[in-house]
Design a protein around this motif. Sequence first.
Motif, PDB file in Angstrom:
ATOM      1  N   ASP A 336       0.829  -1.210   0.000  1.00 54.93           N
ATOM      2  CA  ASP A 336       0.000   0.000   0.000  1.00 54.93           C
ATOM      3  C   ASP A 336       0.861   1.256   0.000  1.00 54.93           C
ATOM      4  N   GLU A 337       1.943   1.252   0.794  1.00 59.00           N
ATOM      5  CA  GLU A 337       2.800   2.431   0.877  1.00 59.00           C
ATOM      6  C   GLU A 337       3.592   2.633  -0.414  1.00 59.00           C
ATOM      7  N   VAL A 338       4.024   1.550  -1.039  1.00 55.39           N
ATOM      8  CA  VAL A 338       4.713   1.670  -2.327  1.00 55.39           C
ATOM      9  C   VAL A 338       3.767   2.295  -3.351  1.00 55.39           C
ATOM     10  N   PHE A 339       2.548   1.808  -3.394  1.00 61.14           N
ATOM     11  CA  PHE A 339       1.570   2.353  -4.337  1.00 61.14           C
ATOM     12  C   PHE A 339       1.252   3.807  -4.015  1.00 61.14           C
ATOM     13  N   LYS A 340       1.229   4.128  -2.731  1.00 64.26           N
ATOM     14  CA  LYS A 340       0.958   5.510  -2.329  1.00 64.26           C
ATOM     15  C   LYS A 340       2.039   6.446  -2.875  1.00 64.26           C
ATOM     16  N   GLU A 341       3.288   6.008  -2.804  1.00 64.70           N
ATOM     17  CA  GLU A 341       4.371   6.837  -3.330  1.00 64.70           C
ATOM     18  C   GLU A 341       4.305   6.948  -4.848  1.00 64.70           C
ATOM     19  N   MET A 342       3.916   5.877  -5.528  1.00 65.51           N
ATOM     20  CA  MET A 342       3.757   5.934  -6.982  1.00 65.51           C
ATOM     21  C   MET A 342       2.643   6.886  -7.371  1.00 65.51           C
ATOM     22  N   LEU A 343       1.526   6.824  -6.649  1.00 62.38           N
ATOM     23  CA  LEU A 343       0.401   7.718  -6.945  1.00 62.38           C
ATOM     24  C   LEU A 343       0.765   9.169  -6.660  1.00 62.38           C
ATOM     25  N   LYS A 344       1.552   9.392  -5.631  1.00 58.84           N
ATOM     26  CA  LYS A 344       1.967  10.763  -5.297  1.00 58.84           C
ATOM     27  C   LYS A 344       2.814  11.350  -6.419  1.00 58.84           C
ATOM     28  N   LEU A 345       3.663  10.529  -7.024  1.00 58.74           N
ATOM     29  CA  LEU A 345       4.470  11.007  -8.143  1.00 58.74           C
ATOM     30  C   LEU A 345       3.626  11.334  -9.368  1.00 58.74           C
ATOM     31  N   LYS A 414       2.634   9.293 -14.677  1.00 59.30           N
ATOM     32  CA  LYS A 414       1.281   8.934 -15.119  1.00 59.30           C
ATOM     33  C   LYS A 414       1.316   7.857 -16.196  1.00 59.30           C
ATOM     34  N   LYS A 415       2.338   7.889 -17.030  1.00 54.11           N
ATOM     35  CA  LYS A 415       2.431   6.945 -18.144  1.00 54.11           C
ATOM     36  C   LYS A 415       2.914   5.567 -17.708  1.00 54.11           C
ATOM     37  N   TYR A 416       3.826   5.530 -16.705  1.00 55.22           N
ATOM     38  CA  TYR A 416       4.491   4.263 -16.395  1.00 55.22           C
ATOM     39  C   TYR A 416       4.266   3.734 -14.979  1.00 55.22           C
ATOM     40  N   LEU A 417       3.693   4.527 -14.080  1.00 53.69           N
ATOM     41  CA  LEU A 417       3.534   4.068 -12.698  1.00 53.69           C
ATOM     42  C   LEU A 417       2.079   3.778 -12.340  1.00 53.69           C
ATOM     43  N   ASP A 418       1.305   3.336 -13.309  1.00 53.39           N
ATOM     44  CA  ASP A 418      -0.079   2.928 -13.054  1.00 53.39           C
ATOM     45  C   ASP A 418      -0.055   1.712 -12.120  1.00 53.39           C
ATOM     46  N   VAL A 419      -0.559   1.870 -10.908  1.00 56.76           N
ATOM     47  CA  VAL A 419      -0.457   0.791  -9.911  1.00 56.76           C
ATOM     48  C   VAL A 419      -1.271  -0.431 -10.311  1.00 56.76           C
ATOM     49  N   ASP A 420      -2.313  -0.239 -11.113  1.00 53.20           N
ATOM     50  CA  ASP A 420      -3.129  -1.380 -11.535  1.00 53.20           C
ATOM     51  C   ASP A 420      -2.392  -2.266 -12.539  1.00 53.20           C
ATOM     52  N   ARG A 421      -1.331  -1.731 -13.151  1.00 58.95           N
ATOM     53  CA  ARG A 421      -0.559  -2.504 -14.114  1.00 58.95           C
ATOM     54  C   ARG A 421       0.722  -3.070 -13.499  1.00 58.95           C
ATOM     55  N   MET A 422       0.879  -2.885 -12.193  1.00 57.36           N
ATOM     56  CA  MET A 422       2.065  -3.398 -11.510  1.00 57.36           C
ATOM     57  C   MET A 422       1.839  -4.841 -11.059  1.00 57.36           C
ATOM     58  N   VAL A 423       2.798  -5.696 -11.344  1.00 58.47           N
ATOM     59  CA  VAL A 423       2.771  -7.059 -10.828  1.00 58.47           C
ATOM     60  C   VAL A 423       3.319  -7.036  -9.401  1.00 58.47           C
ATOM     61  N   VAL A 424       2.617  -7.696  -8.496  1.00 60.05           N
ATOM     62  CA  VAL A 424       3.058  -7.798  -7.106  1.00 60.05           C
ATOM     63  C   VAL A 424       3.260  -9.268  -6.772  1.00 60.05           C
ATOM     64  N   SER A 425       4.465  -9.602  -6.334  1.00 52.54           N
ATOM     65  CA  SER A 425       4.786 -10.976  -5.933  1.00 52.54           C
ATOM     66  C   SER A 425       5.235 -10.959  -4.480  1.00 52.54           C
ATOM     67  N   ILE A 426       4.532 -11.713  -3.640  1.00 51.01           N
ATOM     68  CA  ILE A 426       4.864 -11.798  -2.219  1.00 51.01           C
ATOM     69  C   ILE A 426       5.124 -13.254  -1.869  1.00 51.01           C
ATOM     70  N   ALA A 427       6.185 -13.492  -1.114  1.00 54.40           N
ATOM     71  CA  ALA A 427       6.479 -14.835  -0.611  1.00 54.40           C
ATOM     72  C   ALA A 427       6.614 -14.752   0.902  1.00 54.40           C
ATOM     73  N   GLY A 428       5.897 -15.615   1.601  1.00 53.83           N
ATOM     74  CA  GLY A 428       5.953 -15.596   3.055  1.00 53.83           C
ATOM     75  C   GLY A 428       5.030 -16.633   3.656  1.00 53.83           C
ATOM     76  N   SER A 429       4.826 -16.545   4.953  1.00 55.64           N
ATOM     77  CA  SER A 429       4.028 -17.548   5.661  1.00 55.64           C
ATOM     78  C   SER A 429       2.585 -17.108   5.889  1.00 55.64           C
ATOM     79  N   LYS A 430       2.291 -15.842   5.643  1.00 53.13           N
ATOM     80  CA  LYS A 430       0.940 -15.333   5.872  1.00 53.13           C
ATOM     81  C   LYS A 430       0.236 -15.141   4.541  1.00 53.13           C
ATOM     82  N   ARG A 431      -0.735 -15.995   4.259  1.00 47.92           N
ATOM     83  CA  ARG A 431      -1.460 -15.926   2.997  1.00 47.92           C
ATOM     84  C   ARG A 431      -2.283 -14.638   2.920  1.00 47.92           C
TER      85      ARG A 431
END
Length: 437
Positions: A336-345, A414-431
């Motif tokens: 969420d915070e990464v996306f927030k910074e992208m949206l702010k830019l 605006k052209k390249y930081l569309d958060v809906d087009r970002m792939v997010v990959s998470i690996a961990g123990s909490k689904r």
Amino acid sequence: MTLHNIDRAVQPQRVSVSSIKIPKPDIIVLNNGFKVLVINAGSQDLARVEVIFRAGTRFQPKPLVANAAISLLRDGTISRTSQQIAEELDFYGSFLEPSFSRDFASVTFYTIGKHFYRSLDVLADILTNPTYPQHELELFCKKGKQSLLVDLEKVSTLSRQRFFSALFGSNHPYGSFATPNDYDVLSQTDLVQFRNRYHKASNGLIVIAGKVDAKQVDFILNGFNNPIFKQCGEIELGLPSFTTTDYRVFSYKKDAVQAALRIGRVLPKRNHPDMPGLVVLNTILGGYFGSRLMRNIREDKGFTYGISSFIIPMAELSALVVSTEVGSAFAESTVDEVFKEMLKLQTEPVSNDELELVRGYMTGQVLRTFDGPFAIADSLASLFQYNNLDFEYINNLIRTINEITPTQLLGLAKKYLDVDRMVVSIAGSKRIRGYKE
């Protein structure tokens, strides 16, 4: 002695750099097709020879072949065993380092002037007469399999592999990865056939750097102007098409305390007109220690010790990647915070003070890439691989760093930081709900 009082509360004024005088190498084309760059520079009696082939993993017919074909060159030739090669190089004070990527494979060789000719004779033998001994291949497979099994226990590995598989597709050359079982079916014939087809001079490069004279350069050229490197027939270099279908993916790792995150998207190749501006934009986002992601997620939130974003260049395209590891409980909040910074830019212009700070940092980084003959060699090899030896790319980057405006950065975001087009990959123990496992 005169004492100068320095007010350390006052920031020194940045001196802008309008262009860099890149030391232009001597460019030679051999009869077999090799392009050779010669950078005669430096005060130390050292030389470096890097031989680059367009023979990365994207061209291999089965997993691990490109890696093994370049890595096992030094493990035996027609006239030398691996032990003899190691002993000779050690005696001569020389060092050989193979490497590979998705697009390229290379051998980098360091030597001193005292033993230049004898050590280069070993290098020529390694590249022209490898035998890939069966016992060395078996040892390579045993070590490699064990190392991969260890890596696959790490959330960072799981997140990275799943990220690229989601971005390009698991069957695409940029999205596929070796498994431990692939080591069991790797054969000597695979390596020989791959080398015979792809370790060729066409689209290849030799970079000679350091304190070298004309006689030494001629010796190197004679060693590599060998018909064995001449390409017979055409090689298909096109990249298969890809479609990104999974944008939120998760890899489960039982009992993992940390969660690893990779967030990003495909960008144009490095010679695209937007790329210099994107390099500046990425630096603001997460490309240095004072970046927005570091200030937010490390300093303010305390979710991680470090987070960064970077642009990975490839032959046909690039990829923006944000990378970090956080406590399992903070994975979603970090996204969420990464996306927030992208949206702010995308919505708020970068301040002149922040942009000025980034300009100074980036100018220093670019200058550092041409500090010394070996750094120059690395930069020129990169220009060959990703910019077709367009020397103007560096000055264009410097010009963009100095002249890009907050409005232009806003447009790129605006052209390249569309958060809906970002792939997010998470690996961990909490689904995580909404992520494809």
